[in-house]
Design a protein around this motif. Sequence first.
Motif, PDB file in Angstrom:
ATOM      1  N   ARG A   1      14.430  -2.620 -12.760  1.00 30.80           N
ATOM      2  CA  ARG A   1      15.320  -3.066 -11.305  1.00 30.80           C
ATOM      3  C   ARG A   1      16.590  -3.693 -11.231  1.00 30.80           C
ATOM      4  NH1 ARG A   1       9.935  -6.746  -9.320  1.00 30.80           N
ATOM      5  NH2 ARG A   1       8.746  -5.103  -8.902  1.00 30.80           N
TER       6      ARG A   1
ATOM      7  N   LYS B   1      19.768   2.344  -1.559  1.00 31.92           N
ATOM      8  CA  LYS B   1      18.865   2.389  -2.485  1.00 31.92           C
ATOM      9  C   LYS B   1      17.454   2.610  -1.875  1.00 31.92           C
ATOM     10  CE  LYS B   1      19.184  -2.666  -1.514  1.00 31.92           C
ATOM     11  NZ  LYS B   1      19.471  -4.161  -1.413  1.00 31.92           N
ATOM     12  N   LYS B   2      17.235   1.872   0.021  1.00 30.13           N
ATOM     13  CA  LYS B   2      16.876   2.893   0.222  1.00 30.13           C
ATOM     14  C   LYS B   2      16.193   4.568   0.943  1.00 30.13           C
ATOM     15  CE  LYS B   2      16.336  -1.511   2.339  1.00 30.13           C
ATOM     16  NZ  LYS B   2      15.755  -2.723   2.965  1.00 30.13           N
TER      17      LYS B   2
ATOM     18  N   ARG C   1      15.254   6.537  -1.067  1.00 27.69           N
ATOM     19  CA  ARG C   1      14.377   7.571  -1.533  1.00 27.69           C
ATOM     20  C   ARG C   1      12.773   6.783  -0.979  1.00 27.69           C
ATOM     21  NH1 ARG C   1      10.641   6.100  -5.775  1.00 27.69           N
ATOM     22  NH2 ARG C   1       9.845   8.153  -6.961  1.00 27.69           N
ATOM     23  N   ALA C   2      12.810   5.263  -0.858  1.00 24.42           N
ATOM     24  CA  ALA C   2      11.527   4.771  -0.068  1.00 24.42           C
ATOM     25  C   ALA C   2      11.249   5.159   0.804  1.00 24.42           C
ATOM     26  CB  ALA C   2      11.350   4.099  -0.783  1.00 24.42           C
ATOM     27  N   THR C   3      12.165   5.523   1.479  1.00 25.11           N
ATOM     28  CA  THR C   3      12.498   6.396   3.506  1.00 25.11           C
ATOM     29  C   THR C   3      11.370   7.077   3.934  1.00 25.11           C
ATOM     30  OG1 THR C   3      13.838   4.583   4.058  1.00 25.11           O
ATOM     31  CG2 THR C   3      13.526   6.579   4.942  1.00 25.11           C
TER      32      THR C   3
ATOM     33  N   LEU D   1       9.483   8.739   0.725  1.00 25.56           N
ATOM     34  CA  LEU D   1       8.281   8.791   0.902  1.00 25.56           C
ATOM     35  C   LEU D   1       7.700   8.079   1.146  1.00 25.56           C
ATOM     36  CD1 LEU D   1       8.991   8.328  -3.386  1.00 25.56           C
ATOM     37  CD2 LEU D   1       8.061   9.946  -2.147  1.00 25.56           C
ATOM     38  N   LYS D   2       7.480   7.565   2.177  1.00 23.28           N
ATOM     39  CA  LYS D   2       6.834   6.641   3.752  1.00 23.28           C
ATOM     40  C   LYS D   2       6.480   8.197   4.722  1.00 23.28           C
ATOM     41  CE  LYS D   2       8.085   2.307   2.738  1.00 23.28           C
ATOM     42  NZ  LYS D   2       9.453   0.941   3.647  1.00 23.28           N
TER      43      LYS D   2
END
Length: 236
Positions: free
Chosen positions: A82, A180-181, A183-185, A187-188
Amino acid sequence: MARKAHSDSIDAAANPGRLKQIALTYKMTRKADPKVGLVVAAVGIVTFGVFLAIGFLIDHPIYLGILGFLLAFLAMAIVFGRRAERAAFGQMEGQPGAAAAVLQNVGRGWTTTPAVAMNRNQDVVHRAVGKAGIVLVAEGNPNRLKSLIAAEKKKMNRIVVDVPVHDIMVGNGEGQVPLKKVRATMLKLPRVLSGPQVTTTNDRLRAMGDLMSNMPLPKGPMPKGMRMPRGGGKMR
């Protein structure tokens, strides 16, 4: 026997490569996060110490010691991963093409095309296609990017009218998504396309072409002093 010996030789050759990669990652992380070594070591020592103490309390120090050692190693790996990721994003943030690098590692099922649109100010739009539809990821000046994204959407609507199009503007301002967000955005996002639909969408967009394939760039090294074409801010 020969097959086993061959397998062992491959493992022996691969392990030094992994260790070298871990060492390189640690060096890069330490430049941005000087305390990473102390933090990771402290996590391992505390985790092992807690389990060992519990083992003495219940009169099973060996079993809990072994379990504590394994869990301490796992905790150290998680914490290091992390902090290394955070350091990597910190170094990438603000650099041209950082969003494209993130898109290349979104995961399976996504097809990324970097720099589908760009202007002479080097504001750029990248495209990713997956089961969530089409995602346009833009980096640069927010005010200029709005028109660049709108132009790209208008162009795609002629070819893929039945596919949802999302846009993400990278940055730390209002309405933007931190690097940094990203990828997460992505995938959601809800998955609305099937595998064949994704393939068809990619084929249509590929037939439309992109910025890099349409630019008449010469082969070999780029000539010194080469500038972006002028005129209108858009290259299409």
